[in-house]
Design a protein around this motif. Structure first.
Motif, PDB file in Angstrom:
ATOM      1  N   SER A  14       0.824  -1.222   0.000  1.00  0.00           N
ATOM      2  CA  SER A  14       0.000   0.000   0.000  1.00  0.00           C
ATOM      3  C   SER A  14       0.851   1.262   0.000  1.00  0.00           C
ATOM      4  O   SER A  14       0.384   2.330   0.371  1.00  0.00           O
ATOM      5  CB  SER A  14      -0.926   0.006   1.219  1.00  0.00           C
ATOM      6  N   LYS A  15       2.086   1.144  -0.462  1.00  0.00           N
ATOM      7  CA  LYS A  15       3.029   2.253  -0.320  1.00  0.00           C
ATOM      8  C   LYS A  15       2.607   3.511  -1.075  1.00  0.00           C
ATOM      9  O   LYS A  15       2.959   4.630  -0.689  1.00  0.00           O
ATOM     10  CB  LYS A  15       4.428   1.832  -0.774  1.00  0.00           C
ATOM     11  N   ASP A  16       1.808   3.370  -2.138  1.00  0.00           N
ATOM     12  CA  ASP A  16       1.437   4.531  -2.936  1.00  0.00           C
ATOM     13  C   ASP A  16       0.015   5.020  -2.676  1.00  0.00           C
ATOM     14  O   ASP A  16      -0.475   5.910  -3.373  1.00  0.00           O
ATOM     15  CB  ASP A  16       1.638   4.228  -4.423  1.00  0.00           C
ATOM     16  N   ASN A  17      -0.641   4.453  -1.658  1.00  0.00           N
ATOM     17  CA  ASN A  17      -1.940   4.992  -1.239  1.00  0.00           C
ATOM     18  C   ASN A  17      -1.812   6.470  -0.890  1.00  0.00           C
ATOM     19  O   ASN A  17      -2.744   7.251  -1.069  1.00  0.00           O
ATOM     20  CB  ASN A  17      -2.462   4.249  -0.013  1.00  0.00           C
ATOM     21  N   SER A  18      -0.637   6.838  -0.384  1.00  0.00           N
ATOM     22  CA  SER A  18      -0.417   8.205   0.094  1.00  0.00           C
ATOM     23  C   SER A  18      -0.518   9.257  -1.008  1.00  0.00           C
ATOM     24  O   SER A  18      -0.686  10.446  -0.719  1.00  0.00           O
ATOM     25  CB  SER A  18       0.952   8.310   0.774  1.00  0.00           C
ATOM     26  N   LEU A  19      -0.415   8.831  -2.278  1.00  0.00           N
ATOM     27  CA  LEU A  19      -0.529   9.799  -3.372  1.00  0.00           C
ATOM     28  C   LEU A  19      -1.950  10.342  -3.507  1.00  0.00           C
ATOM     29  O   LEU A  19      -2.173  11.342  -4.179  1.00  0.00           O
ATOM     30  CB  LEU A  19      -0.083   9.173  -4.691  1.00  0.00           C
ATOM     31  N   TRP A  20      -2.899   9.669  -2.870  1.00  0.00           N
ATOM     32  CA  TRP A  20      -4.284  10.167  -2.810  1.00  0.00           C
ATOM     33  C   TRP A  20      -4.561  10.547  -1.369  1.00  0.00           C
ATOM     34  O   TRP A  20      -5.309   9.901  -0.662  1.00  0.00           O
ATOM     35  CB  TRP A  20      -5.261   9.118  -3.306  1.00  0.00           C
ATOM     36  N   GLU A  21      -3.945  11.612  -0.951  1.00  0.00           N
ATOM     37  CA  GLU A  21      -3.994  12.031   0.450  1.00  0.00           C
ATOM     38  C   GLU A  21      -5.439  12.323   0.884  1.00  0.00           C
ATOM     39  O   GLU A  21      -6.191  13.005   0.206  1.00  0.00           O
ATOM     40  CB  GLU A  21      -3.140  13.289   0.651  1.00  0.00           C
ATOM     41  N   GLY A  22      -5.796  11.785   2.069  1.00  0.00           N
ATOM     42  CA  GLY A  22      -7.107  12.042   2.644  1.00  0.00           C
ATOM     43  C   GLY A  22      -8.224  11.172   2.106  1.00  0.00           C
ATOM     44  O   GLY A  22      -9.372  11.288   2.555  1.00  0.00           O
ATOM     45  N   HIS A  23      -7.918  10.294   1.150  1.00  0.00           N
ATOM     46  CA  HIS A  23      -8.977   9.460   0.571  1.00  0.00           C
ATOM     47  C   HIS A  23      -9.339   8.315   1.516  1.00  0.00           C
ATOM     48  O   HIS A  23      -8.472   7.699   2.127  1.00  0.00           O
ATOM     49  CB  HIS A  23      -8.521   8.872  -0.766  1.00  0.00           C
ATOM     50  N   ARG A  24     -10.645   8.022   1.632  1.00  0.00           N
ATOM     51  CA  ARG A  24     -11.097   6.873   2.416  1.00  0.00           C
ATOM     52  C   ARG A  24     -11.407   5.727   1.453  1.00  0.00           C
ATOM     53  O   ARG A  24     -12.292   5.827   0.605  1.00  0.00           O
ATOM     54  CB  ARG A  24     -12.349   7.206   3.227  1.00  0.00           C
ATOM     55  N   TRP A  25     -10.663   4.657   1.604  1.00  0.00           N
ATOM     56  CA  TRP A  25     -10.794   3.518   0.706  1.00  0.00           C
ATOM     57  C   TRP A  25     -11.983   2.648   1.125  1.00  0.00           C
ATOM     58  O   TRP A  25     -12.176   2.368   2.300  1.00  0.00           O
ATOM     59  CB  TRP A  25      -9.506   2.698   0.718  1.00  0.00           C
ATOM     60  N   LEU A  26     -12.765   2.224   0.163  1.00  0.00           N
ATOM     61  CA  LEU A  26     -13.924   1.389   0.440  1.00  0.00           C
ATOM     62  C   LEU A  26     -13.502  -0.007   0.910  1.00  0.00           C
ATOM     63  O   LEU A  26     -12.462  -0.539   0.488  1.00  0.00           O
ATOM     64  CB  LEU A  26     -14.784   1.234  -0.824  1.00  0.00           C
ATOM     65  N   THR A  27     -14.300  -0.608   1.762  1.00  0.00           N
ATOM     66  CA  THR A  27     -14.032  -1.965   2.248  1.00  0.00           C
ATOM     67  C   THR A  27     -14.753  -2.977   1.377  1.00  0.00           C
ATOM     68  O   THR A  27     -15.680  -2.657   0.620  1.00  0.00           O
ATOM     69  CB  THR A  27     -14.494  -2.138   3.702  1.00  0.00           C
ATOM     70  N   ILE A  28     -14.341  -4.242   1.505  1.00  0.00           N
ATOM     71  CA  ILE A  28     -14.989  -5.314   0.767  1.00  0.00           C
ATOM     72  C   ILE A  28     -16.451  -5.428   1.179  1.00  0.00           C
ATOM     73  O   ILE A  28     -17.347  -5.582   0.332  1.00  0.00           O
ATOM     74  CB  ILE A  28     -14.261  -6.650   1.024  1.00  0.00           C
ATOM     75  N   GLY A  29     -16.712  -5.319   2.461  1.00  0.00           N
ATOM     76  CA  GLY A  29     -18.078  -5.405   2.955  1.00  0.00           C
ATOM     77  C   GLY A  29     -18.971  -4.323   2.388  1.00  0.00           C
ATOM     78  O   GLY A  29     -20.137  -4.570   2.043  1.00  0.00           O
ATOM     79  N   GLU A  30     -18.441  -3.106   2.267  1.00  0.00           N
ATOM     80  CA  GLU A  30     -19.228  -2.008   1.719  1.00  0.00           C
ATOM     81  C   GLU A  30     -19.592  -2.256   0.262  1.00  0.00           C
ATOM     82  O   GLU A  30     -20.733  -2.036  -0.148  1.00  0.00           O
ATOM     83  CB  GLU A  30     -18.442  -0.687   1.839  1.00  0.00           C
ATOM     84  N   VAL A  31     -18.632  -2.716  -0.512  1.00  0.00           N
ATOM     85  CA  VAL A  31     -18.861  -2.910  -1.947  1.00  0.00           C
ATOM     86  C   VAL A  31     -19.822  -4.083  -2.190  1.00  0.00           C
ATOM     87  O   VAL A  31     -20.703  -4.015  -3.062  1.00  0.00           O
ATOM     88  CB  VAL A  31     -17.540  -3.142  -2.685  1.00  0.00           C
ATOM     89  N   LEU A  32     -19.674  -5.152  -1.426  1.00  0.00           N
ATOM     90  CA  LEU A  32     -20.507  -6.336  -1.631  1.00  0.00           C
ATOM     91  C   LEU A  32     -21.814  -6.272  -0.848  1.00  0.00           C
ATOM     92  O   LEU A  32     -22.652  -7.192  -0.950  1.00  0.00           O
ATOM     93  CB  LEU A  32     -19.721  -7.599  -1.259  1.00  0.00           C
ATOM     94  N   GLY A  33     -21.996  -5.217  -0.062  1.00  0.00           N
ATOM     95  CA  GLY A  33     -23.236  -5.076   0.701  1.00  0.00           C
ATOM     96  C   GLY A  33     -23.362  -6.063   1.821  1.00  0.00           C
ATOM     97  O   GLY A  33     -24.482  -6.530   2.140  1.00  0.00           O
ATOM     98  N   LEU A  34     -22.257  -6.365   2.486  1.00  0.00           N
ATOM     99  CA  LEU A  34     -22.273  -7.369   3.573  1.00  0.00           C
ATOM    100  C   LEU A  34     -22.192  -6.693   4.955  1.00  0.00           C
ATOM    101  O   LEU A  34     -21.707  -5.597   5.088  1.00  0.00           O
ATOM    102  CB  LEU A  34     -21.097  -8.321   3.385  1.00  0.00           C
TER     103      LEU A  34
END
Length: 289
Positions: free
Chosen positions: A269-289
């Motif tokens: 996840s070393k380059d997640n930081s290039l999108w500063e402040g972004h909240r990444w979606l979880t698997i549960g959120e995307v699949l509706g679990l």
């Protein structure tokens, strides 16, 4: 004086799985979509957005694609062509067209994990070698498996059962399609050119094991541990089985180093930081679990 940013963007293979054109439009940046003459995938794109231009071209004709790129003064060409149905050959042609048209950066159809020694990901690596051989800079994006593909890779979609063709206790990298699309649009429009030329970026929306993901269903579907996914009624079962077996050695992580045969969780996840402040979606959120 700050370094100039890329200004003009085009995408080929704008199918239903990678919403990159939508991500560009969401940030108000013009994008050119190059579609096949017979493609119907563009029907999902907005009809009247002034930042969207759709043209059609034969992907197997470097001269045809090159003329379009040159006419529109494209800086960055993004490819999302599928490698399952001739994408390897098509991408070589697109690279030739991009080089001929003076495109400054090519984003190949990577969007997976770092390449092992064989198989589909190796073919993607072979393309990167080819692009370098013709002097075309690339930006390779590793994001693991899309959250949305979990039911597919476990054959849940066809069988109603969550198949785990591995021990299920090693973590892999997962990222939502919308996060991948947004990330690509964001870094291409905010990062200086030198930061993106001949670079590999690694992002990870969530790190999880298949057993942890199966638990999200809370007993609503059967979980089956097996040596291989069932063949009957499951298209490309061998491909899905092979992908799952990569979990056992750490190869399903964006931090997988094929040379050292090791997984580095921080690298994933070393380059997640290039999108500063972004909240990444979880698997549960995307699949509706």
């Amino acid at each position: 004086m700050s370094e100039a940013l890329f200004k003009s963007f085009a995408i080929v293979g704008a199918g239903p799985h990678i919403g990159i054109p939508i991500a560009f439009l969401a940030i108000g940046t013009p994008i050119l979509v190059i579609a096949r003459p017979t493609s119907k995938n563009t029907s999902a794109l907005p009809d009247n957005d002034p930042n969207l231009k759709v043209v059609r071209a034969d992907y197997t004709s470097a001269s045809e694609v090159s003329a379009i790129l040159r006419e529109n003064k494209v800086d960055v060409l993004i490819s999302t062509v599928t490698f399952f149905f001739g994408g390897v050959v098509v991408q070589d042609v697109l690279a030739d067209a991009a080089k001929e048209a003076g495109v400054k950066l090519f984003v190949p159809s990577e969007f997976g994990v770092s390449p092992p020694a064989a198989g589909l990901a190796h073919e993607k690596h072979a393309f990167a070698v080819y692009a370098k051989s013709i002097g075309l800079p690339t930006l390779r994006v590793y994001n693991g498996l899309f959250h949305d593909f979990v039911p597919w890779v476990t054959a849940l979609t066809e069988t109603g059962k969550f198949h785990i063709a591995s021990k299920g206790d090693m973590p892999g990298s997962f990222t939502a399609i919308s996060d991948v699309a947004g990330y690509v649009a964001h870094i291409l429009t905010t990062q200086p050119r030198s930061r993106l030329l001949d670079v590999e970026v690694r992002i990870e929306g969530q790190r999880a094991t298949l057993s942890e993901i199966s638990a999200l269903y809370k007993g609503s579907v059967p979980v089956v541990y097996c040596d291989a996914l069932p063949i009957e009624g499951v298209l490309a079962a061998d491909v899905r089985t092979s992908y799952q077996q990569g979990f056992d050695v750490g190869a399903a992580s964006c931090g997988w180093d094929p040379d050292r045969k090791m997984d580095d969780a921080e690298l994933a996840s070393k380059d997640n930081s290039l999108w500063e402040g972004h909240r990444w979606l979880t698997i549960g959120e995307v699949l509706g679990l």
